[in-house]
Enzyme design. Structure first.
Site, PDB file in Angstrom:
ATOM      1  N   LYS A 189       0.767  -1.138   0.069  1.00  8.18           N
ATOM      2  CA  LYS A 189      -0.063   0.024   0.063  1.00  8.18           C
ATOM      3  C   LYS A 189       1.020   1.163   0.048  1.00  8.18           C
ATOM      4  CE  LYS A 189      -3.716  -2.694   2.279  1.00  8.18           C
ATOM      5  NZ  LYS A 189      -4.573  -2.818   3.522  1.00  8.18           N
TER       6      LYS A 189
ATOM      7  N   GLN B 254      -4.815  -2.141   9.534  1.00  7.95           N
ATOM      8  CA  GLN B 254      -4.681  -3.518   8.784  1.00  7.95           C
ATOM      9  C   GLN B 254      -5.185  -4.498   9.517  1.00  7.95           C
ATOM     10  OE1 GLN B 254      -3.623  -3.627   5.719  1.00  7.95           O
ATOM     11  NE2 GLN B 254      -4.075  -6.051   5.450  1.00  7.95           N
TER      12      GLN B 254
ATOM     13  N   ASP C   1     -11.111   2.527   4.040  1.00  8.46           N
ATOM     14  CA  ASP C   1     -11.518   1.124   3.924  1.00  8.46           C
ATOM     15  C   ASP C   1     -12.752   0.646   3.781  1.00  8.46           C
ATOM     16  OD1 ASP C   1      -9.260  -0.972   3.901  1.00  8.46           O
ATOM     17  OD2 ASP C   1      -9.083  -0.681   6.062  1.00  8.46           O
TER      18      ASP C   1
HETATM   19  N1  GUN Z   1      -6.869  -7.238   5.802  1.00  6.97           N
HETATM   20  C1  GUN Z   1      -7.331  -7.933   4.468  1.00  6.97           C
HETATM   21  N2  GUN Z   1      -7.805  -7.070   3.914  1.00  6.97           N
HETATM   22  C2  GUN Z   1      -7.851  -5.691   4.268  1.00  6.97           C
HETATM   23  C3  GUN Z   1      -8.473  -4.720   3.921  1.00  6.97           C
HETATM   24  O1  GUN Z   1      -8.775  -4.476   2.824  1.00  6.97           O
HETATM   25  N3  GUN Z   1      -8.116  -3.686   4.742  1.00  6.97           N
HETATM   26  C4  GUN Z   1      -7.603  -3.799   6.070  1.00  6.97           C
HETATM   27  N4  GUN Z   1      -7.567  -2.734   6.562  1.00  6.97           N
HETATM   28  N5  GUN Z   1      -7.155  -5.015   6.358  1.00  6.97           N
HETATM   29  C5  GUN Z   1      -7.266  -6.028   5.527  1.00  6.97           C
END
Ligand code: GUN
Length: 291
Positions: A52, A96, A119
């Site tokens: 990211k 995350q 998100d």
């Molecule tokens: N863990 C797995 N996919 C995601 C996501 O799209 N966002 C976040 N914050 N954690 C994740």
């Protein structure tokens, strides 16, 4: 069979964003700024967060990363979130998932300012999504919608079967595929671990979207000829022949299912890259909402 190429599409989308950001720079205005909080040292989560941040560098966004030990208390984590909620230089951020067991994920998500929740996990944003109001869409389902749109896959009136009801993928996916519009307008069946006789549904489906995390689960005899197959599964499977010691495996028995599918996403190189690109799009939305 034709491949839904997430790598190619994500590149195009990131290039579009990069050009937009270059325009901001040329005009002398500040660029979008995304933050990521990572708690603990889960290998897959570290990779996701690293990617990211890399994407931010590529498109020219500013980025911030906060790494916290897995011993951090829920209270201290929420205090960090509050700081970022109040940081005017930050447009959006993610925490995350998954979080360590002693931390209540719901409380953490609720602590994020909905205006910065890129998100799309906060109940306010989830509710707006369900009501078809403009908001941040969870990145994986958003990436799948974008992929279906850019490949001109007709979803109207089709039967879509979603496997898995997680808050990150399955449930929002089922909502988006039933929304009024194309992609959307689907008749959706949301299946999950308590579904009886799952095959009876997948065999009838025009579109199967699987987000189960069980490698090779969806077999050729479970799908009908011409189905569109979207594989969200991305499980690390031990593999001594691979320098990393593992390989990534999807939920779909790709080599056999591809013979029946009209369109299919590979793993890796399908949904994953799209997810990353959509987080950037959500960050752009947060930035533009703030202007
Ligand atoms: N863990 C797995 N996919 C995601 C996501 O799209 N966002 C976040 N914050 N954690 C994740």
């Amino acid at each position: 069979m034709q491949i839904l190429d997430g790598i190619k599409l994500a590149k195009e989308i990131k290039q579009e964003i990069k050009e937009l950001v270059q325009n901001y720079k040329d005009q002398g205005v500040r660029v979008p700024h995304l933050g990521a909080i990572l708690v603990g040292s889960n290998g897959a989560s570290q990779t996701y967060v690293d990617n990211k941040i890399k994407d931010c560098h590529f498109v020219g966004f500013e980025s911030s990363e906060l790494r916290l030990p897995d011993t951090i208390s829920q209270e201290d984590l929420i205090a960090e979130i509050e700081k970022w909620n109040n940081d005017d230089t930050l447009d959006g951020f993610i925490v995350q998932l998954p979080l360590p067991k002693h931390i209540d994920q719901e409380a953490v998500i609720n602590a994020i300012d909905p205006k910065k929740d890129v998100d799309g996990f906060h109940p306010m944003n989830f509710g707006k999504m369900a009501l078809e109001m403009e908001t941040f869409l969870p990145a994986t389902p958003y990436g799948i919608m974008e992929m279906l749109e850019r490949y001109n896959i007709d979803t109207t009136g089709k039967h879509t079967v979603v496997i898995g009801r997680s808050r990150i993928v399955g449930r929002p996916m089922s909502i988006l595929m039933s929304k009024n519009g194309n992609p959307g307008n689907s008749t959706v069946t949301l299946t999950h671990s308590k579904t009886q006789n799952l095959e009876q549904f997948t065999k009838e489906a025009d579109i199967v979207i699987t987000a189960l995390g069980v490698p090779g689960f969806l077999k050729a005899d479970m799908v009908k000829d011409g189905a569109v197959i979207v594989d969200v599964g991305i499980t690390r499977v031990d593999d001594e022949t691979n320098p990393r010691g593992f390989r990534l495996a999807g939920d779909v028995d790709f080599d056999n299912v591809k013979e029946k599918a009209s369109w299919i996403t590979p793993v890796p190189g399908g949904v994953g890259p799209m997810t990353r690109a959509m987080l950037l799009k959500n960050t752009l939305l947060a930035y533009n909402n703030k202007k």
